[in-house]
Each structure stands twice: as C-alpha cells, then as structure tokens.
Enzyme design. Sequence first.
Site, PDB file in Angstrom:
ATOM      1  N   ARG A 210       3.778  18.705   2.219  1.00 33.23           N
ATOM      2  CA  ARG A 210       4.427  19.934   1.760  1.00 33.23           C
ATOM      3  C   ARG A 210       3.829  20.474   0.466  1.00 33.23           C
ATOM      4  NH1 ARG A 210       9.686  20.908   3.770  1.00 33.23           N
ATOM      5  NH2 ARG A 210       9.820  22.514   2.186  1.00 33.23           N
TER       6      ARG A 210
ATOM      7  N   GLY B 269       1.098  -1.422   4.334  1.00 27.54           N
ATOM      8  CA  GLY B 269       1.551  -0.118   3.867  1.00 27.54           C
ATOM      9  C   GLY B 269       2.297   0.710   4.878  1.00 27.54           C
ATOM     10  N   HIS B 270       1.594   1.206   5.881  1.00 33.66           N
ATOM     11  CA  HIS B 270       2.137   2.243   6.760  1.00 33.66           C
ATOM     12  C   HIS B 270       3.475   1.857   7.367  1.00 33.66           C
ATOM     13  CE1 HIS B 270       2.230   4.693  10.533  1.00 33.66           C
ATOM     14  NE2 HIS B 270       1.930   5.624   9.660  1.00 33.66           N
TER      15      HIS B 270
ATOM     16  N   HIS C   6      -5.582   3.722  -1.809  1.00 33.99           N
ATOM     17  CA  HIS C   6      -6.907   4.112  -1.325  1.00 33.99           C
ATOM     18  C   HIS C   6      -7.169   5.562  -1.724  1.00 33.99           C
ATOM     19  CE1 HIS C   6      -9.675   4.471   2.522  1.00 33.99           C
ATOM     20  NE2 HIS C   6     -10.308   4.791   1.403  1.00 33.99           N
TER      21      HIS C   6
ATOM     22  N   ASP D 154      -0.126   4.490  -0.079  1.00 37.26           N
ATOM     23  CA  ASP D 154      -0.833   5.723   0.301  1.00 37.26           C
ATOM     24  C   ASP D 154       0.077   6.726   0.995  1.00 37.26           C
ATOM     25  OD1 ASP D 154      -3.123   4.485  -0.581  1.00 37.26           O
ATOM     26  OD2 ASP D 154      -3.964   4.154   1.415  1.00 37.26           O
ATOM     27  N   HIS D 155       0.943   6.211   1.868  1.00 38.66           N
ATOM     28  CA  HIS D 155       1.674   7.146   2.730  1.00 38.66           C
ATOM     29  C   HIS D 155       2.899   7.754   2.072  1.00 38.66           C
ATOM     30  CE1 HIS D 155      -1.377   6.707   5.576  1.00 38.66           C
ATOM     31  NE2 HIS D 155      -1.235   5.388   5.595  1.00 38.66           N
TER      32      HIS D 155
ATOM     33  N   ARG E  35      -6.913  12.948   0.936  1.00 35.03           N
ATOM     34  CA  ARG E  35      -5.853  13.384   1.845  1.00 35.03           C
ATOM     35  C   ARG E  35      -4.483  12.818   1.471  1.00 35.03           C
ATOM     36  NH1 ARG E  35      -7.488  10.121   7.287  1.00 35.03           N
ATOM     37  NH2 ARG E  35      -9.423  11.229   6.911  1.00 35.03           N
ATOM     38  N   HIS E  36      -4.455  11.670   0.784  1.00 36.27           N
ATOM     39  CA  HIS E  36      -3.147  11.180   0.313  1.00 36.27           C
ATOM     40  C   HIS E  36      -3.191  10.921  -1.197  1.00 36.27           C
ATOM     41  CE1 HIS E  36      -5.130   7.445   1.482  1.00 36.27           C
ATOM     42  NE2 HIS E  36      -4.863   7.586   2.768  1.00 36.27           N
TER      43      HIS E  36
ATOM     44  N   ASN F 254       0.850  -1.191   0.000  1.00 36.87           N
ATOM     45  CA  ASN F 254       0.000   0.000   0.000  1.00 36.87           C
ATOM     46  C   ASN F 254       0.891   1.247   0.000  1.00 36.87           C
ATOM     47  OD1 ASN F 254      -1.495   2.242   1.033  1.00 36.87           O
ATOM     48  ND2 ASN F 254      -3.105   0.834   1.661  1.00 36.87           N
TER      49      ASN F 254
ATOM     50  N   GLU G  59      -8.649   0.690  -3.352  1.00 37.84           N
ATOM     51  CA  GLU G  59      -9.488   0.759  -2.148  1.00 37.84           C
ATOM     52  C   GLU G  59     -10.387   1.962  -2.243  1.00 37.84           C
ATOM     53  OE1 GLU G  59      -7.491   0.896   1.553  1.00 37.84           O
ATOM     54  OE2 GLU G  59      -6.421  -0.944   1.181  1.00 37.84           O
TER      55      GLU G  59
ATOM     56  N   THR H  80      -7.247   6.556  10.130  1.00 40.38           N
ATOM     57  CA  THR H  80      -7.093   5.468   9.173  1.00 40.38           C
ATOM     58  C   THR H  80      -8.379   4.665   9.186  1.00 40.38           C
ATOM     59  OG1 THR H  80      -5.737   3.552   8.575  1.00 40.38           O
ATOM     60  CG2 THR H  80      -5.996   3.985  10.919  1.00 40.38           C
ATOM     61  N   THR H  81      -8.459   3.632   8.361  1.00 42.46           N
ATOM     62  CA  THR H  81      -9.687   2.840   8.303  1.00 42.46           C
ATOM     63  C   THR H  81      -9.828   2.079   9.617  1.00 42.46           C
ATOM     64  OG1 THR H  81      -9.166   2.596   5.973  1.00 42.46           O
ATOM     65  CG2 THR H  81     -10.970   1.269   6.802  1.00 42.46           C
TER      66      THR H  81
ATOM     67  N   HIS I 262      -3.881  -4.536   7.632  1.00 42.51           N
ATOM     68  CA  HIS I 262      -4.017  -3.334   8.470  1.00 42.51           C
ATOM     69  C   HIS I 262      -3.134  -3.452   9.705  1.00 42.51           C
ATOM     70  CE1 HIS I 262      -5.466   0.401  10.116  1.00 42.51           C
ATOM     71  NE2 HIS I 262      -6.033   0.611   8.953  1.00 42.51           N
ATOM     72  N   GLY I 263      -2.181  -2.542   9.759  1.00 42.74           N
ATOM     73  CA  GLY I 263      -1.328  -2.422  10.944  1.00 42.74           C
ATOM     74  C   GLY I 263      -0.215  -3.453  11.034  1.00 42.74           C
TER      75      GLY I 263
ATOM     76  N   GLU J 204     -11.317  -9.195   2.868  1.00 43.30           N
ATOM     77  CA  GLU J 204     -10.049  -8.868   3.522  1.00 43.30           C
ATOM     78  C   GLU J 204     -10.341  -8.715   5.009  1.00 43.30           C
ATOM     79  OE1 GLU J 204      -7.427  -6.061   1.640  1.00 43.30           O
ATOM     80  OE2 GLU J 204      -6.519  -5.502   3.568  1.00 43.30           O
TER      81      GLU J 204
ATOM     82  N   ARG K 154      -9.216   8.283  -1.036  1.00 45.35           N
ATOM     83  CA  ARG K 154     -10.206   8.686  -0.030  1.00 45.35           C
ATOM     84  C   ARG K 154     -11.059   9.815  -0.579  1.00 45.35           C
ATOM     85  NH1 ARG K 154      -8.855   6.643   5.404  1.00 45.35           N
ATOM     86  NH2 ARG K 154     -10.637   7.871   6.060  1.00 45.35           N
TER      87      ARG K 154
HETATM   88  N1  PXP Z   1      -6.005  -3.113   3.854  1.00 50.08           N
HETATM   89  C1  PXP Z   1      -6.956  -2.158   3.906  1.00 50.08           C
HETATM   90  C2  PXP Z   1      -8.324  -2.513   3.448  1.00 50.08           C
HETATM   91  C3  PXP Z   1      -6.645  -0.850   4.340  1.00 50.08           C
HETATM   92  O1  PXP Z   1      -7.605   0.091   4.380  1.00 50.08           O
HETATM   93  C4  PXP Z   1      -5.323  -0.556   4.699  1.00 50.08           C
HETATM   94  C5  PXP Z   1      -4.959   0.829   5.120  1.00 50.08           C
HETATM   95  O2  PXP Z   1      -5.232   1.739   4.125  1.00 50.08           O
HETATM   96  C6  PXP Z   1      -4.365  -1.579   4.612  1.00 50.08           C
HETATM   97  C7  PXP Z   1      -4.743  -2.861   4.216  1.00 50.08           C
HETATM   98  C8  PXP Z   1      -2.938  -1.353   4.964  1.00 50.08           C
HETATM   99  O3  PXP Z   1      -2.838  -1.003   6.314  1.00 50.08           O
HETATM  100  P1  PXP Z   1      -1.467  -0.453   6.855  1.00 50.08           P
HETATM  101  O4  PXP Z   1      -1.173   0.799   6.095  1.00 50.08           O
HETATM  102  O5  PXP Z   1      -1.748  -0.210   8.298  1.00 50.08           O
HETATM  103  O6  PXP Z   1      -0.428  -1.518   6.628  1.00 50.08           O
END
Ligand code: PXP
Length: 251
Positions: free
Chosen positions: A22, A220-221, A47, A13-14, A53-54, A11, A74, A104-105, A198-199, A155, A49
């Site tokens: 910036r 991702g994060h 994602h 996004d970040h 935002r990203h 992912n 997403e 976050t979600t 997630h996480g 998921e 959104r």
């Molecule tokens: N899966 C889904 C459906 C998510 O919404 C996210 C966060 O955007 C992730 C996976 C990845 O989560 P993380 O960025 O915490 O690894």
Amino acid sequence: MPLSPLRLGVNIDHVATVRNARGSAYPDPLRAAKIAEAAGADGITAHLREDRRHISDADIDALIEGLTVPLNFEMAATPEMQAIALRHKPHAVCIVPEKREERTTEGGLDVARDENRLAHFIAPLAEAGCRVSIFIAADEAQIRSAHRIGAQVIELHTGAYCDFHAEGQFAARDAELARLGAMATLARDLGLEVHAGHGLTYDTVQPIAAFPELRELNIGHFLIGEAIFLGLDPAIREMRRLMDVARAPQA
Ligand code: PXP
C-alpha cells in the site's frame, strides 16, 4: 546427551511486503523485530533485494540502530550490496542468489561455478568482522566449494523438502530430508557452522530441527502469515517450542 542449542532467526521481510503493498508507513519491520526478540528470536534476518521489493535501505538503517539481537543481512553477491554490508558491518551476512523475476530465493547459490569471484567477494566482509554464510542446496560439491572459498557458515536450502511435503510427495520429501542430514554432517565435519531455512512451517520444522549439526534456523514467510491468525508473538513462541521439543533428549 542434550543437543547444542538451536538459534531461531526470524525473517521479517514480509512485514515490509505488506507495508509496501500500500505504500504506507506501516506495518513497521523494526516493530516486528522487537516483538520477535521478546518472543525468543535469537536473531533477525532481513534480505535487502536489489529491487527493494520489501526491505528498504531505511529499514536496514533502523534495524542496525534498534536491534539488540544480531542482524543476519541477506544479500546478493553484488558490489552495491557489499558496500552496504561494509558500511553497516552486521553480525552476519548470508549470500544468496537473486533473480529479479523470482518470487522468492528459488535455489541455492552456485558456489562451485563461481568460486574465484565469490572468494574475493566475501574476503572483505569476513575481514570487517561479519560472519559469512552461503545459502546453498544440500549438495556435496557446493558444500566443498563454500568451504574452499573461506565461508564460516553454510545455510542449507530446505525449500525442496518443504515443497515435497506440501505436495504430499512423502517419499521424495524423506529422500530430501536424508540428503539434508547427510550434507549437514559433511559440512560440520569440514568445520563449517550449519544453518538451514526456507519454507519451514510448524509441520516441517521438527525433522530439520532434530539434526544435531544445526546451529540456526531462519524462518519468515510462514511466521508472518501465521501472525495474521495468532499474533506475531504467539506464532514465534510456537515455532520456538516445536524446535525445542524436536531437540529435547528422547525419553
Ligand atoms: N534463509 C534464506 C537464505 C532465505 O533467503 C529465506 C527467504 O528470504 C529464508 C531463510 C526464510 O524463508 P521463509 O521466508 O520461506 O521462511
């Protein structure tokens, strides 16, 4: 017997979060996606959104144009996002709940409460050839609803498991892990393809990656954060290695 391969969706996004902090043109999410591909990512997740935002609309255009691995798009279950998905027809769409004020979600989608609307919402996406995934908590009612509305994939939300680990609440973490495992089995037995995410971090990925029912993790994060120290390529390769070790047959 070796387990089925487990795909890694990275992912990005970040990368866009850092760029947008910036208002600059860098770092470029597509460049990150290309590095992720080279490091062994099987897919890229982004994602879009509602508040942008990203990831931006232009990022999605660039990813569709430039990726050689599948894009997992997403999105919230809104008419605007459905129209964007139908225009691009990404390999997969993952329907997630979205609240503007959240960081976050935060939880899974409440499919059980919204079955009728969601069934109508995902039908055109599936007809357009997208694999439709629903992001849900490890909960039997939600899984059965996702199956009833015609989703091909679920998921499972691993956020609670990861939070318990981070807080040192190991009994609660292990209970959540057991629940995730049982629900992965239920979903697989219903014929759903099972993903999770997630996480997840280096510390938490392996017990999840070891579930035989799983076909894909989306991460991702943590990876983008770890890239600050290691670089993106080595950060992803280490995650891939840990997943492969967790799935290798025990000696
Ligand atoms: N899966 C889904 C459906 C998510 O919404 C996210 C966060 O955007 C992730 C996976 C990845 O989560 P993380 O960025 O915490 O690894």
